[in-house]
Design an enzyme around this catalytic site. Sequence first.
Site, PDB file in Angstrom:
ATOM      1  N   ASP A 678       0.823  -1.203   0.000  1.00 52.52           N
ATOM      2  CA  ASP A 678       0.000   0.000   0.000  1.00 52.52           C
ATOM      3  C   ASP A 678       0.864   1.262   0.000  1.00 52.52           C
ATOM      4  O   ASP A 678       0.620   2.199  -0.766  1.00 52.52           O
ATOM      5  CB  ASP A 678      -0.907  -0.047   1.242  1.00 52.52           C
ATOM      6  CG  ASP A 678      -1.853   1.119   1.279  1.00 52.52           C
ATOM      7  OD1 ASP A 678      -2.566   1.307   0.278  1.00 52.52           O
ATOM      8  OD2 ASP A 678      -1.859   1.845   2.296  1.00 52.52           O
ATOM      9  N   LYS A 682       1.388   4.455  -2.840  1.00 50.16           N
ATOM     10  CA  LYS A 682       1.262   5.884  -2.542  1.00 50.16           C
ATOM     11  C   LYS A 682       2.540   6.628  -2.915  1.00 50.16           C
ATOM     12  O   LYS A 682       2.498   7.723  -3.490  1.00 50.16           O
ATOM     13  CB  LYS A 682       0.944   6.090  -1.062  1.00 50.16           C
ATOM     14  CG  LYS A 682      -0.467   5.638  -0.722  1.00 50.16           C
ATOM     15  CD  LYS A 682      -0.719   5.708   0.772  1.00 50.16           C
ATOM     16  CE  LYS A 682      -2.136   5.273   1.108  1.00 50.16           C
ATOM     17  NZ  LYS A 682      -2.280   4.910   2.513  1.00 50.16           N
TER      18      LYS A 682
END
Length: 816
Positions: A678, A682
């Site tokens: 994750d 980003k």
Amino acid sequence: MKVLKFGGSSVGTPERIKGLIEILKNYHSPFTVVFSAFSGVTDSLLDMSRRAAAGDASFRELYQKFRERHHQAIASLLSGEERDQVMADLDRQHAELGNMLEGIFLVREASPRTMDFVVSYGERSSAFIIAHAMRQEGMPAEFLDARTIIRTSSEFGNAKVDFGATNALIAAHYAARPGTVQVVTGFIGATESGLTTTLGRGGSDYTAAIIAAGLDAEAIEIWTDVDGVLTADPRKVKKAFTIPKMTYAEAMEMSHFGAKVIYPPTLQPALQKHIPLYIKNTFNPRFEGTYITDRRDPSGRAVVTGISSINKVALLTLQGGGMFGVPGIAGRLFSCLAGAGISVILITQGSSEHSITFAIPPDLAEKARQQVEREFGYEMEKKMVESVKVEEDLSVIAIIGENMRYLPGISGRMFQALGKNGVNVIAIAQGSSELNISVVVSHADEAKAMNALHEAFFLSDTKELHLFMVGVGLIGATLIAQIREQASFLKAQRGLEIRIVGLANTKKMLFREEGIDIADWETILGQSAEPVDLPAFVQRMKALNLPNTIFVDNTASEQVAALYETILESSISISTPNKVATSSAYEQYRRLKQVAARRGVQFRYETNVGAGLPVLSTLEDLIASGDRIIRIEGVLSGTMSYIFNNMREGVRFSRIVAEAKRLGYTEPDPREDLGGADVRRKLLILARETGLSLEAADIGVENILPAAAAGAPGIASFFEELEKSDDHFGEMIANAARQGLALRMVASLEEGKARVGLKAVDAGHPFYALSGSDNMIVFTTERYKERPLVIRGPGAGAEVTAAGVFAEIIKIGNYL
Ligand code: ADP
Ligand code: ASP
Ligand code: MG
């Protein structure tokens, strides 16, 4: 003397006729009144004769309905002897019509001349009945068949008025009947030899103006079914409103451009005799309506008076290298069209003289093409001009107004509004009178273009956004609730109305052009009969073709992200917290941004990094204002933040992970967080926003999990394995603590290199004091070098993410 005219819809039913007789009873000044046929009757008469001419016996059913409708009107409006008399008179006339239609059926032929005679029964019947109804109400009404006073040419279907003869007939007729109210048939006239003619569809308005001019009347009142001339056709633009005052010239432009409310020739006699026109609503008689004179409204209102359109046109283009500098091409072109009786709606020629484009009614396109190719046969053979290009399914839209003259910026505003809504302009024309600017657009874009222009010129302080939302899970539902709560504020303070037009979850989808009832969306969506189909959802959104459309993707779905390109290509903006599109292949990211830029729409995904925190927009502003990014560091995962912020000496690592999971801070499988996928996404997005063309594989992610835990078959066994490493993690923390350091999972970008890893930070570092599940992003730049720019706050959660999307929707709205 005033001349009043009531249109078909004003005399649609006996109740309406009673209503208008009430209006007339209260009328003080002397007047004459013109009536159209009952609504739909002219169409039906034309239909009957066409069917009869085609040998279709069903014309008889229509004819029976026609008779019954007039019988009913007589029965409910009249009584006693008068009723019987009128019934008998009309029966006799209608029998004649019946014979006429049988004749057409026999010979299989209805010429324009015969058709004119057939349709004349519409006005002759309506005015006849109403004249008698007015008499019964005590008015000195007299039926007047306009064929006795309006003299025309014999161009059946569209006869030209002989004003000399007509004015004399009018004068003589009225002089002989002082004190009466003449009740006149609209639409019809007669040739010198007494043949029945009509003045063109919608011609009853014209009848009123002809009589008014003949009588030098003081005013003409056109009574219809809307509140006057509106800023645009109310059937296409719901927010259209009444134009209180306009000039003849403006009214002429509006009506020529298809505003059906006034039949264009009506304005000519009014203008010549300076007779003011009032357009009034039979269903709202107290309302002032529109007042048309030759004076411009000095009250400094909007620069544009109205917007109008011609629904269907074809565009023909004559082009070729041999046209440059050759005089007479345009002359020959338009003479040959005129010779074929084709009237041209719009013309444009660029100064390169390479081509001439003109618009005509679509049913004449083929005839026009042949005509022009015949005229330029020689040039075509010599390859000086090419064959005529024909484009169909187009509309012309015009903005109209006297106040546009000498005022710069109007066309700019026009094209900007069209461009932002993805309306492609195919041709443009503006006369030097500057009274109208016309554009040719695809017919499919007509309504959208009109609404976008109406908003740009008349509602500049209000805007309607049309949302199409996919995904109504936690974030989606929260977003809808926020929109609902904020709706009245946005409307009152920002002039922004948000309408959710399309909604889909994993099972169903739903569309409501007028907007889904936001208070009850769950029930309504649940009851929808349409199973979800994402490509179909996008197609519907495109087909609705509404201005200010925004697509909102609240899912994490790849299938939805795969549709972005199509959506942006359709000139629709996107706002989404979904990271799939921006963090997959760089090529895809780049292409989406490119399409958005080319289409002039917005592709926004602020909530991809740090949820509602203004991370990407800050970065964008820094770069746009010329700052240079030296380094970006961030704690970008709320989950990892929580875990490392809570790691203290003596607390077992596996316990904290379990606790984070229990609190809902982790993905169902915590390894997705601990593995860094994750955070990698980003950081990848951040890096791309700085201009780097990185792929996910270019980002090094430190693996903190022991191999056995990472590869455990299930979640329970993962935790078992993780426990075995508790000592290892405990040791790490103790080590760091002894040196006054704290461990943080940090994403960093510097000198083109992006990586994610554990970092031990000292008390002077902004990350040291982080608590809870907060995110923190630190920008070190040329301008923020000594003391970096820090953004800190909750970086996850439905409430803040939804708020981020909401803010973005409003931003896109402001841009649109
Ligand atoms: P009538 O039967 O009274 O002659 P029409 O149907 O000929 O009425 O004209 C009125 C209709 O014109 C309205 O109902 C409206 O739908 C349409 N219309 C189109 N453009 C405009 C406009 N700009 N302003 C008002 N009405 C318009
Ligand atoms: N009845 C005629 C028509 O429908 C004329 C009019 O209504 O103005 O065209
Ligand atoms: Mg009309």
